[in-house]
Design an enzyme around this catalytic site. Structure first.
Site, PDB file in Angstrom:
ATOM      1  N   GLU A 195     -12.878 123.856  78.968  1.00  0.00           N
ATOM      2  CA  GLU A 195     -13.336 122.931  79.999  1.00  0.00           C
ATOM      3  C   GLU A 195     -14.502 123.548  80.768  1.00  0.00           C
ATOM      4  O   GLU A 195     -14.416 124.667  81.225  1.00  0.00           O
ATOM      5  CB  GLU A 195     -12.171 122.614  80.953  1.00  0.00           C
ATOM      6  CG  GLU A 195     -12.512 121.594  81.993  1.00  0.00           C
ATOM      7  CD  GLU A 195     -13.184 120.365  81.387  1.00  0.00           C
ATOM      8  OE1 GLU A 195     -12.589 119.700  80.545  1.00  0.00           O
ATOM      9  OE2 GLU A 195     -14.346 120.094  81.744  1.00  0.00           O
ATOM     10  N   LYS A 227     -16.833 129.706  75.791  1.00  0.00           N
ATOM     11  CA  LYS A 227     -16.428 129.504  77.187  1.00  0.00           C
ATOM     12  C   LYS A 227     -16.653 130.772  78.010  1.00  0.00           C
ATOM     13  O   LYS A 227     -17.247 130.724  79.097  1.00  0.00           O
ATOM     14  CB  LYS A 227     -14.958 129.077  77.228  1.00  0.00           C
ATOM     15  CG  LYS A 227     -14.395 128.921  78.616  1.00  0.00           C
ATOM     16  CD  LYS A 227     -15.070 127.798  79.395  1.00  0.00           C
ATOM     17  CE  LYS A 227     -14.829 127.964  80.876  1.00  0.00           C
ATOM     18  NZ  LYS A 227     -15.484 126.945  81.676  1.00  0.00           N
ATOM     19  N   CYS A 254     -12.847 131.546  88.142  1.00  0.00           N
ATOM     20  CA  CYS A 254     -13.292 131.720  86.753  1.00  0.00           C
ATOM     21  C   CYS A 254     -14.245 132.880  86.500  1.00  0.00           C
ATOM     22  O   CYS A 254     -14.006 133.688  85.608  1.00  0.00           O
ATOM     23  CB  CYS A 254     -13.945 130.431  86.269  1.00  0.00           C
ATOM     24  SG  CYS A 254     -12.751 129.099  86.076  1.00  0.00           S
TER      25      CYS A 254
HETATM   26  P1  NAD Z   1      -4.096 126.241  88.222  1.00  0.00           P
HETATM   27  O1  NAD Z   1      -3.399 127.478  88.626  1.00  0.00           O
HETATM   28  O2  NAD Z   1      -4.716 125.351  89.242  1.00  0.00           O
HETATM   29  O3  NAD Z   1      -3.082 125.327  87.374  1.00  0.00           O
HETATM   30  C1  NAD Z   1      -2.249 125.815  86.366  1.00  0.00           C
HETATM   31  C2  NAD Z   1      -0.903 125.094  86.462  1.00  0.00           C
HETATM   32  O4  NAD Z   1      -0.114 125.440  85.317  1.00  0.00           O
HETATM   33  C3  NAD Z   1      -0.070 125.481  87.686  1.00  0.00           C
HETATM   34  O5  NAD Z   1       0.212 124.326  88.463  1.00  0.00           O
HETATM   35  C4  NAD Z   1       1.201 126.097  87.081  1.00  0.00           C
HETATM   36  O6  NAD Z   1       2.379 125.794  87.812  1.00  0.00           O
HETATM   37  C5  NAD Z   1       1.239 125.452  85.715  1.00  0.00           C
HETATM   38  N1  NAD Z   1       2.045 126.189  84.727  1.00  0.00           N
HETATM   39  C6  NAD Z   1       2.011 127.507  84.444  1.00  0.00           C
HETATM   40  N2  NAD Z   1       2.888 127.797  83.460  1.00  0.00           N
HETATM   41  C7  NAD Z   1       3.478 126.634  83.110  1.00  0.00           C
HETATM   42  C8  NAD Z   1       4.457 126.285  82.136  1.00  0.00           C
HETATM   43  N3  NAD Z   1       4.979 127.199  81.311  1.00  0.00           N
HETATM   44  N4  NAD Z   1       4.835 124.991  82.055  1.00  0.00           N
HETATM   45  C9  NAD Z   1       4.310 124.053  82.876  1.00  0.00           C
HETATM   46  N5  NAD Z   1       3.373 124.324  83.803  1.00  0.00           N
HETATM   47  C10 NAD Z   1       2.950 125.604  83.917  1.00  0.00           C
HETATM   48  O7  NAD Z   1      -5.196 126.688  87.150  1.00  0.00           O
HETATM   49  P2  NAD Z   1      -6.574 125.939  86.792  1.00  0.00           P
HETATM   50  O8  NAD Z   1      -7.624 126.303  87.777  1.00  0.00           O
HETATM   51  O9  NAD Z   1      -6.293 124.521  86.499  1.00  0.00           O
HETATM   52  O10 NAD Z   1      -6.957 126.683  85.452  1.00  0.00           O
HETATM   53  C11 NAD Z   1      -6.259 126.457  84.249  1.00  0.00           C
HETATM   54  C12 NAD Z   1      -7.056 127.057  83.101  1.00  0.00           C
HETATM   55  O11 NAD Z   1      -8.321 126.401  82.997  1.00  0.00           O
HETATM   56  C13 NAD Z   1      -7.377 128.536  83.244  1.00  0.00           C
HETATM   57  O12 NAD Z   1      -7.305 129.135  81.976  1.00  0.00           O
HETATM   58  C14 NAD Z   1      -8.793 128.545  83.756  1.00  0.00           C
HETATM   59  O13 NAD Z   1      -9.478 129.700  83.385  1.00  0.00           O
HETATM   60  C15 NAD Z   1      -9.385 127.355  83.057  1.00  0.00           C
HETATM   61  N6  NAD Z   1     -10.523 126.732  83.746  1.00  0.00           N
HETATM   62  C16 NAD Z   1     -10.522 126.550  85.090  1.00  0.00           C
HETATM   63  C17 NAD Z   1     -11.595 125.923  85.712  1.00  0.00           C
HETATM   64  C18 NAD Z   1     -11.626 125.711  87.200  1.00  0.00           C
HETATM   65  O14 NAD Z   1     -12.650 125.297  87.710  1.00  0.00           O
HETATM   66  N7  NAD Z   1     -10.553 125.952  87.930  1.00  0.00           N
HETATM   67  C19 NAD Z   1     -12.671 125.464  84.961  1.00  0.00           C
HETATM   68  C20 NAD Z   1     -12.640 125.653  83.590  1.00  0.00           C
HETATM   69  C21 NAD Z   1     -11.559 126.287  82.991  1.00  0.00           C
HETATM   70  C1  UDX Z   2     -17.648 127.668  87.065  1.00  0.00           C
HETATM   71  C2  UDX Z   2     -18.579 127.081  85.999  1.00  0.00           C
HETATM   72  O1  UDX Z   2     -19.758 126.572  86.613  1.00  0.00           O
HETATM   73  C3  UDX Z   2     -17.873 125.977  85.231  1.00  0.00           C
HETATM   74  O2  UDX Z   2     -18.701 125.498  84.189  1.00  0.00           O
HETATM   75  C4  UDX Z   2     -16.593 126.531  84.659  1.00  0.00           C
HETATM   76  O3  UDX Z   2     -15.889 125.520  83.971  1.00  0.00           O
HETATM   77  C5  UDX Z   2     -15.723 127.125  85.748  1.00  0.00           C
HETATM   78  O4  UDX Z   2     -16.451 128.124  86.470  1.00  0.00           O
HETATM   79  P1  UDX Z   2     -16.864 126.912  89.488  1.00  0.00           P
HETATM   80  O5  UDX Z   2     -16.400 128.318  89.604  1.00  0.00           O
HETATM   81  O6  UDX Z   2     -15.920 125.817  89.808  1.00  0.00           O
HETATM   82  O7  UDX Z   2     -17.369 126.636  87.992  1.00  0.00           O
HETATM   83  O8  UDX Z   2     -18.150 126.693  90.421  1.00  0.00           O
HETATM   84  P2  UDX Z   2     -19.704 127.108  90.290  1.00  0.00           P
HETATM   85  O9  UDX Z   2     -20.496 125.970  90.751  1.00  0.00           O
HETATM   86  O10 UDX Z   2     -20.027 127.650  88.956  1.00  0.00           O
HETATM   87  O11 UDX Z   2     -19.845 128.261  91.389  1.00  0.00           O
HETATM   88  C6  UDX Z   2     -19.255 129.535  91.214  1.00  0.00           C
HETATM   89  C7  UDX Z   2     -19.650 130.448  92.349  1.00  0.00           C
HETATM   90  O12 UDX Z   2     -21.029 130.821  92.259  1.00  0.00           O
HETATM   91  C8  UDX Z   2     -19.489 129.822  93.735  1.00  0.00           C
HETATM   92  O13 UDX Z   2     -18.965 130.775  94.637  1.00  0.00           O
HETATM   93  C9  UDX Z   2     -20.895 129.434  94.108  1.00  0.00           C
HETATM   94  O14 UDX Z   2     -21.090 129.377  95.493  1.00  0.00           O
HETATM   95  C10 UDX Z   2     -21.680 130.577  93.483  1.00  0.00           C
HETATM   96  N1  UDX Z   2     -23.087 130.227  93.205  1.00  0.00           N
HETATM   97  C11 UDX Z   2     -23.395 129.248  92.315  1.00  0.00           C
HETATM   98  C12 UDX Z   2     -24.113 130.903  93.868  1.00  0.00           C
HETATM   99  O15 UDX Z   2     -23.847 131.785  94.683  1.00  0.00           O
HETATM  100  N2  UDX Z   2     -25.406 130.581  93.589  1.00  0.00           N
HETATM  101  C13 UDX Z   2     -25.737 129.623  92.689  1.00  0.00           C
HETATM  102  O16 UDX Z   2     -26.940 129.389  92.485  1.00  0.00           O
HETATM  103  C14 UDX Z   2     -24.693 128.926  92.027  1.00  0.00           C
END
Ligand code: NAD
Ligand code: UDX
Length: 465
Positions: A163, A222, A278
């Site tokens: 994602e 990713k 991330c």
């Molecule tokens: P999060 O902690 O917000 O959500 C994860 C959820 O999974 C939690 O609610 C937890 O209770 C649940 N969970 C864990 N183990 C479980 C199980 N065995 N059964 C059912 N539920 C379970 O995490 P997130 O930010 O959504 O990230 C999830 C993944 O996506 C990570 O690998 C992260 O690196 C990736 N990712 C995150 C972002 C972002 O912006 N947050 C963007 C891209 C990718």
């Molecule tokens: C990032 C990636 O952008 C996204 O594609 C991936 O799926 C998850 O990780 P996110 O962490 O949600 O997303 O936010 P992002 O907009 O990337 O910002 C990350 C951090 O960098 C923030 O703290 C932001 O303030 C900082 N940042 C971003 C800067 O300091 N300067 C910039 O020019 C851009």
């Protein structure tokens, strides 16, 4: 390939929630069930009032309103939802390991493995299992081994579908992403599974934005994407330090180099340091993987992105202390913004936590204001560092719901998140309410330096002399 009618997503977090809400919105004929073991989280997703959703994202409310109860469901009945589905997304957290081999570097895959074991155990029909979580390259191999180990007479196919949404713009990114990436085996079964997922995204995305690769390229893309993005931030932040010594202006430089189409203008905003769940986690994981293959130079190269980011957070905190005549002991400092970026309530790895901790070590008193982050979260973030007792954090830090109240009677204001509302404050009024000399430390370069100095403030901006 057969059309998918029933999807289950394990993990109702920042990724699972919004991603599945949009799939349900755009594919009304598919039943989408998001499950989680966190009972409170599921209750919040089901809350009558859409203002209590567990995460804040612009536009999320509207999407949930449209699909919830129609073909989007949130449930704690994990086994049932897995068994009903033809396609199961794994969207659980993959935090940095806090123990054992790879501690502080590798991704902790225990939640992902538990999901795989559970899918293997409860399934009674064929499934396409989709890695949505960010995973180290070659994880699909382990997942497949676990899925097949029960020896059932059913077929599991594993796809990688990382994602790329960013928090704060998640809904827009999902509706209109630059691309979707699907990795799968290149044999007939694998290509069929890939096609099933293409059919879902094609409901709203043009086909040419759906990229398909082999599984390993997808998994590694990713980590690579996040490493490149974070590297840009560290690169401009490195230059910000040099600007402060030389009279160059980092925003002018960003503008000048960003005009070169080979460089591009995005992700060149100097800041107090990147945060979020991330960037750091994924780069540390990349570094760990490179080292595990003996690629020391590769590992060192990427590790520097993290080191520079730590330096930038520390440097900003040091600037505050230096400017306040080398002591902040007993001084009151307002912290504007606690979230790691604007338009989210997420505070994971937020630079604000580290800057605050530094100032608290110097015995400052902090008053924190963030439009979306709750007080409990702010205390939890500080307590988690274990730098001082919970009582001390409670004693030294006050959280308020009004920005002017936060800034009243303080020696300095530190802007740590780029919330839009900070720009439109009545800074004259703020100045009048503060102790003199009044300081603004702008960690996001969002306030007009000239305007603020004309009012009488002393100001420090990143990347300005
Ligand atoms: P999060 O902690 O917000 O959500 C994860 C959820 O999974 C939690 O609610 C937890 O209770 C649940 N969970 C864990 N183990 C479980 C199980 N065995 N059964 C059912 N539920 C379970 O995490 P997130 O930010 O959504 O990230 C999830 C993944 O996506 C990570 O690998 C992260 O690196 C990736 N990712 C995150 C972002 C972002 O912006 N947050 C963007 C891209 C990718
Ligand atoms: C990032 C990636 O952008 C996204 O594609 C991936 O799926 C998850 O990780 P996110 O962490 O949600 O997303 O936010 P992002 O907009 O990337 O910002 C990350 C951090 O960098 C923030 O703290 C932001 O303030 C900082 N940042 C971003 C800067 O300091 N300067 C910039 O020019 C851009």
């Amino acid at each position: 390939p057969n059309k998918i009618k029933n999807i289950c997503c394990i993990g109702a977090g920042y990724v699972g929630g919004p991603t599945m809400a949009v799939i349900a919105q755009k594919c009304p004929e598919i039943k989408v069930t998001v499950v989680d073991i966190n009972v409170q989280r599921i209750a919040d997703w089901n809350d009558e009032s859409l203002d209590n959703l567990p995460i804040y994202e612009p536009g999320l409310k509207e999407v949930v309103l449209e699909a919830r109860g129609r073909n989007l469901f949130f449930s704690t009945n994990v086994d049932n939802a897995i068994n009903e589905a033809e396609m199961v997304f794994i969207s659980v957290n993959t935090p940095t390991k806090k123990y054992g081999v790879g501690k502080g570097m590798a991704a902790d895959l225990k939640y992902v493995e538990l999901c795989a074991r559970n899918i293997a155990k409860v399934s009674t029909s064929d499934k396409i299992v989709v890695e949505k979580s960010t995973l180290p390259v070659r994880t699909a191999e382990s997942i497949k081994t676990i899925l097949d180990a029960e020896g059932k007479d059913i077929q599991f196919k594993v796809l990688s579908n990382p994602e790329f949404l960013a928090e704060g713009t998640a809904i827009d990114d999902l509706h209109n992403g630059d691309r979707v990436l699907i990795g799968g085996d290149q044999d007939e079964d694998g290509l069929n599974a890939i096609q099933c997922l293409i059919d879902i995204y094609s409901h709203w995305l043009p086909r040419e934005r759906i990229i398909t690769t082999n599984v390993w390229s997808s998994e590694l893309s990713k980590l690579t994407a996040n490493a490149f993005l974070a590297q840009r931030v560290s690169s401009i932040n490195a230059i910000s330090a040099l600007c402060e010594q030389t009279g160059a202006n980092v925003d002018e430089i960003a503008n000048a180099i960003g005009a070169d189409s080979r460089i591009g203008s995005k992700f060149l905003k100097a800041s107090v340091g990147f945060g979020g769940s991330c960037f750091q986690k994924d780069i540390l994981n990349l570094v760990y993987i490179a080292r595990s293959y003996g690629l020391e130079e590769v590992a060192d190269y990427w590790e520097q992105v993290i080191k520079l980011n730590d330096y930038q957070k520390r440097r900003f905190a040091e600037k505050i202390v230096q400017n306040l005549f080398n002591t902040v002991n007993g001084k009151k400092i307002a912290i504007l913004g606690w979230a790691f970026k604007k338009d989210t309530n997420d505070t994971r790895e937020s630079a604000a936590i580290y800057v605050a901790d530094y100032l608290l070590n110097e015995q400052a008193e902090l008053v924190v204001y963030d439009p979306k982050v709750k007080a409990e979260q702010i205390y939890a973030d500080l307590d988690y560092l274990n730098t001082r007792s919970e009582e001390q954090n409670k004693h030294l830090v006050t959280v308020v719901r009004d920005a002017y109240e936060a800034m009243g009677d303080t020696h300095a204001v530190a802007i740590l998140t780029e919330w839009d509302e900070f720009k439109s404050y009545d800074w004259e009024k703020v100045y009048n309410g503060m102790k003199k000399p009044a300081f603004v430390f702008d960690g996001r370069n969002i306030i007009d330096k000239q305007q603020i100095e004309d009012i009488g403030f002393k100001s420090y901006n990143l990347g300005r002399e």
